[in-house]
Write an enzyme that holds these catalytic residues in place. Sequence first.
Site, PDB file in Angstrom:
ATOM      1  N   ASP A  59       0.860  -1.189   0.000  1.00 31.39           N
ATOM      2  CA  ASP A  59       0.000   0.000   0.000  1.00 31.39           C
ATOM      3  C   ASP A  59       0.893   1.235   0.000  1.00 31.39           C
ATOM      4  OD1 ASP A  59      -1.632   2.150   0.616  1.00 31.39           O
ATOM      5  OD2 ASP A  59      -2.885   0.986   1.992  1.00 31.39           O
ATOM      6  N   LYS A  86      -9.360  14.142  -6.494  1.00 36.26           N
ATOM      7  CA  LYS A  86      -8.632  14.328  -7.751  1.00 36.26           C
ATOM      8  C   LYS A  86      -8.391  15.818  -8.043  1.00 36.26           C
ATOM      9  CE  LYS A  86      -7.998  10.058  -9.163  1.00 36.26           C
ATOM     10  NZ  LYS A  86      -6.633   9.498  -9.223  1.00 36.26           N
ATOM     11  N   TYR A  93     -14.553  11.374  -4.513  1.00 35.03           N
ATOM     12  CA  TYR A  93     -13.498  11.029  -5.474  1.00 35.03           C
ATOM     13  C   TYR A  93     -13.054  12.278  -6.242  1.00 35.03           C
ATOM     14  CZ  TYR A  93     -11.357   8.608  -9.492  1.00 35.03           C
ATOM     15  OH  TYR A  93     -10.509   8.178 -10.474  1.00 35.03           O
ATOM     16  N   GLY A  94     -14.044  13.049  -6.710  1.00 32.47           N
ATOM     17  CA  GLY A  94     -13.727  14.250  -7.487  1.00 32.47           C
ATOM     18  C   GLY A  94     -12.924  15.255  -6.675  1.00 32.47           C
TER      19      GLY A  94
END
Lengths: 343, 248
Positions: B67, B162, B158-159
Amino acid sequence: MIPATRPPVADRPPEARGRARDQVRLLVSTDADDRHAEFRDLPDLLAPGDLLVVNDSATLAAALPAEAALGPFRLHLSTRYAPCLWLAEPRWSVERPGPLPLAAGEGIHVGRRERIRARIVAPHPQLPRLTFVATERPLDPTLAADGEPIRYRYLARPQPLDAYQTVFARTPGSAEMPSAARPFSAATVTALRAAGIELASLTLHTGVSSLEAGDAPVLYAEPFRVERATADAIARTRARGGRVIAVGTTVVRALETAFRDGAVRPSRGFTRRFVRPGQVHGAADGMITGFHEAASTHQALLAAVVGPEVVHRAYRTALATGYLWHEFGDSHLLLRRHGSSLA
Amino acid sequence: MSADRMPSSPAPRAVVTGASRGHGLALARFLAGAGYEVVVTARDSAALALARAEIAAVGRVSAVPGDVGDPAHRAALVERVGDRLDLLVHNASELGPSPLPALATADAAAFRAVLETNLVAPLALTQALLPALRRAGGLIAAVSSDAAQGAYPGWGLYGASKAALELLARTLAAEIGDVATVIVDPGDMRTPMHQLAFPGEDIGDRPLPEVTLPFWAWLIGQSRTAVTGGRFEAQADDWTLPVDTVAS
């Protein structure tokens, strides 16, 4: 779109038919009509203040002998991605296209006098007949020693590389001749300048076309470059009310790709832009091109520049009056009505 | 610096995270075929072993399972990479809960996990590998998403991760001159992660992740100074750079 008549194909350059490059026929198509001329009449068909944008890409001797475990084959280089990374088309021969059973990771040799080790990397995702090839060192020596121009079945005999260079050829990189500018001679260029018509250049390196029967037309990325001097020449032409005439579909695609915020900007990169009606900035007011297959991408681009009605009528005229098809054939000037815009 | 170094000179070296499947695997295999020595990493060691075998059929590869959020794993990667690194691809991504949650009810712990994988770990790995990247004049590619720019319902966690990753990448490009940093939006693809985002839906209309390979082929052939700070869409109709910043 085109009648099913088989068009007459130029199976050799005009020089081999007893004519100079600039003596090919020129069909002049506007929204009013189609007229017949000779290419060297071009200076009289344009107006002072117009700008011709040409592609200065030079043609490579991109067809190379190659060898793999399966035996000898031909490798048609399409596009250089990096000094030792090419997109290429493995073929059995001029007549026989691929695909060849070459596996990713497989070692091959490219060239005969200059043999260079290379490796199959991966097929192109949209056009698996083309594959990425990594070479141990740059292919330039092999291109010089072993390369031939890529040619297709309709040619009567092989032609030397010179036959595939336009008068503007300066930057080597095209797999196939950017053929729209082939009819230009040094004398035509001089006459154009004397008539007050400006010339500017950009670069777009063509990949292999080689659409075999049954292939869906797929556009894949090709390298292009538009320098500031050319962007400035276009802006000056617009300012004085002149027309921007793109010489070749390659030039239209490069100009459309470089178009940002209302003008053509200096830029470079790779483009696979599909220029078609409704998807066009109007960077060009007209174009010079050859007569090519009814491939939807080619005619869609012409329709995007001058409108579909002009293109349909012009192709009917060309077929009815015997214009010669393909890269050594006749030429076509298409002009949008001055001041009109399809963008 | 790119594929212009095949066996005759030392092979360029690349690290691809999240390389056990989907986009990361397709990219790692392509780089190996193009002459890179590829170091692949992913959390699922069994899947990574399969990926390693697949990549080994086309080129040189080594696998370091773990990881990237784990300092010991990062140290193992640094050890494996050695003194120079030409390309670091932050491809590993955590989508978050599936089905995708609306922000009104999104779980804070899930958000932290997304940020840890998509944002904190890539910066930590960049820091760890920076000396090797500097020695090679290397390139860092942060794999992002159009979710970083569009406010798509369900894609908020998630957005956001990112969008923040993109800011890290642009800031790195501004801070560091001898290593280039770019943002790559690969576009929609038929990958396990995309399937998680649309559970139970048929995503067969999306292209396979190999669709991005022509873009990567182009990117590794560009000069580092020309691309640094840029954001590229791998499936776009063109990849364009301004001419004036480029020495020809």
